[in-house]
Write a protein that holds these residues in place. Sequence first.
Motif, PDB file in Angstrom:
ATOM      1  N   LEU A   5       0.850  -1.178   0.000  1.00 57.83           N
ATOM      2  CA  LEU A   5       0.000   0.000   0.000  1.00 57.83           C
ATOM      3  C   LEU A   5       0.889   1.232   0.000  1.00 57.83           C
ATOM      4  N   VAL A   6       0.638   2.134  -0.951  1.00 56.78           N
ATOM      5  CA  VAL A   6       1.458   3.335  -1.121  1.00 56.78           C
ATOM      6  C   VAL A   6       0.568   4.563  -1.024  1.00 56.78           C
ATOM      7  N   THR A   7       0.904   5.490  -0.138  1.00 57.61           N
ATOM      8  CA  THR A   7       0.155   6.745  -0.048  1.00 57.61           C
ATOM      9  C   THR A   7       0.853   7.830  -0.869  1.00 57.61           C
ATOM     10  N   GLY A   8       0.069   8.818  -1.306  1.00 61.46           N
ATOM     11  CA  GLY A   8       0.630   9.840  -2.181  1.00 61.46           C
ATOM     12  C   GLY A   8       1.167   9.223  -3.455  1.00 61.46           C
ATOM     13  N   ALA A   9       0.380   8.314  -4.050  1.00 56.42           N
ATOM     14  CA  ALA A   9       0.903   7.402  -5.064  1.00 56.42           C
ATOM     15  C   ALA A   9       0.828   7.917  -6.493  1.00 56.42           C
ATOM     16  N   THR A  10       0.314   9.117  -6.713  1.00 56.79           N
ATOM     17  CA  THR A  10       0.110   9.558  -8.089  1.00 56.79           C
ATOM     18  C   THR A  10       1.242  10.409  -8.653  1.00 56.79           C
ATOM     19  N   ALA A  11       2.209  10.775  -7.825  1.00 60.24           N
ATOM     20  CA  ALA A  11       3.292  11.648  -8.312  1.00 60.24           C
ATOM     21  C   ALA A  11       4.544  11.424  -7.488  1.00 60.24           C
ATOM     22  N   GLY A  12       5.672  11.904  -8.029  1.00 63.70           N
ATOM     23  CA  GLY A  12       6.911  11.929  -7.271  1.00 63.70           C
ATOM     24  C   GLY A  12       7.364  10.581  -6.750  1.00 63.70           C
ATOM     25  N   LEU A  13       7.831  10.584  -5.502  1.00 66.43           N
ATOM     26  CA  LEU A  13       8.337   9.350  -4.903  1.00 66.43           C
ATOM     27  C   LEU A  13       7.252   8.294  -4.780  1.00 66.43           C
ATOM     28  N   GLY A  14       6.022   8.703  -4.504  1.00 68.91           N
ATOM     29  CA  GLY A  14       4.939   7.732  -4.389  1.00 68.91           C
ATOM     30  C   GLY A  14       4.727   6.974  -5.683  1.00 68.91           C
ATOM     31  N   ALA A  15       4.702   7.691  -6.805  1.00 66.54           N
ATOM     32  CA  ALA A  15       4.551   7.042  -8.102  1.00 66.54           C
ATOM     33  C   ALA A  15       5.750   6.161  -8.413  1.00 66.54           C
ATOM     34  N   ALA A  16       6.947   6.609  -8.031  1.00 65.09           N
ATOM     35  CA  ALA A  16       8.155   5.809  -8.260  1.00 65.09           C
ATOM     36  C   ALA A  16       8.125   4.528  -7.426  1.00 65.09           C
ATOM     37  N   PHE A  17       7.672   4.621  -6.185  1.00 62.94           N
ATOM     38  CA  PHE A  17       7.516   3.416  -5.367  1.00 62.94           C
ATOM     39  C   PHE A  17       6.512   2.463  -6.007  1.00 62.94           C
TER      40      PHE A  17
END
Length: 259
Positions: A5-17
């Motif tokens: 589960l990844v929060t803030g997942a649409t951009a930046g580090l979240g998207a990279a994760f």
Amino acid sequence: MTTALVTGATAGLGAAFARALAAERRDLVLVARDAERLSATASDLRDRFSVDVEVLPADLASVDGCELVEKRLADASRPVELLVNNAGIGLRDAFLENPIEDEERMLALNVRAVMRLTHAAVPGMVTRGHGDVLNVASVAGFGVTAPGSTYSATKAWVITFSESVHLTLRQHGVRVSAVCPGFVRTEFHSRAAIPTENIPDVLWLDADDVVRDALADLRRGRPTSVSSVRYKVLGGIVRYAPRPVFLRLIGRAARTVGR
């Protein structure tokens, strides 16, 4: 497949994760405020990596948003093996120049949400005898920053919290690590209207590199992850320099900025 589960997942580090974990053939639960962008991100990951992607639109600065994600993390029938607490915000101005509502929102997202989601996720991990938590902090959390932003205080909390919980849970097979990047080329600074034109190119990091290092350090059992040699050196100076000397230097920098 295991689920992350990844929060803030649409951009930046979240998207990279999200991309890195999907490439590892993990199913995903993605959390962000923007439902439309979240759905587009999920669709792209399903098509590229053939993994299952669930979306949870939620504002983690609110109690209701946290409770929605906590319920998913606590669902024993669909265990989450890796929690990435990435969602966070920064503020451009010093403490006294910010509306208290903005300060409270930053505290709620950067601190309270990290605490609540970790608290929801780890009991099931302890029961299963394995699991991982990555909390995105910052090298700014190693010390005071000019001109008095409280962002560094929120990230200092994340670092200390992660190290403490790591020590508590490692005997149960659960690994916890604080990710401490420096400047990363994402939307973070533009969203906070923080000027970046004077930041030297050498200080910028790539989000995919930060994620790669964070996952490697987590698997090595390291409670903190600092990407790149330059930030390991800079972070060490900030963290371990004699406090009076460091505060004098920061004070001079703050006076210079204020001129």
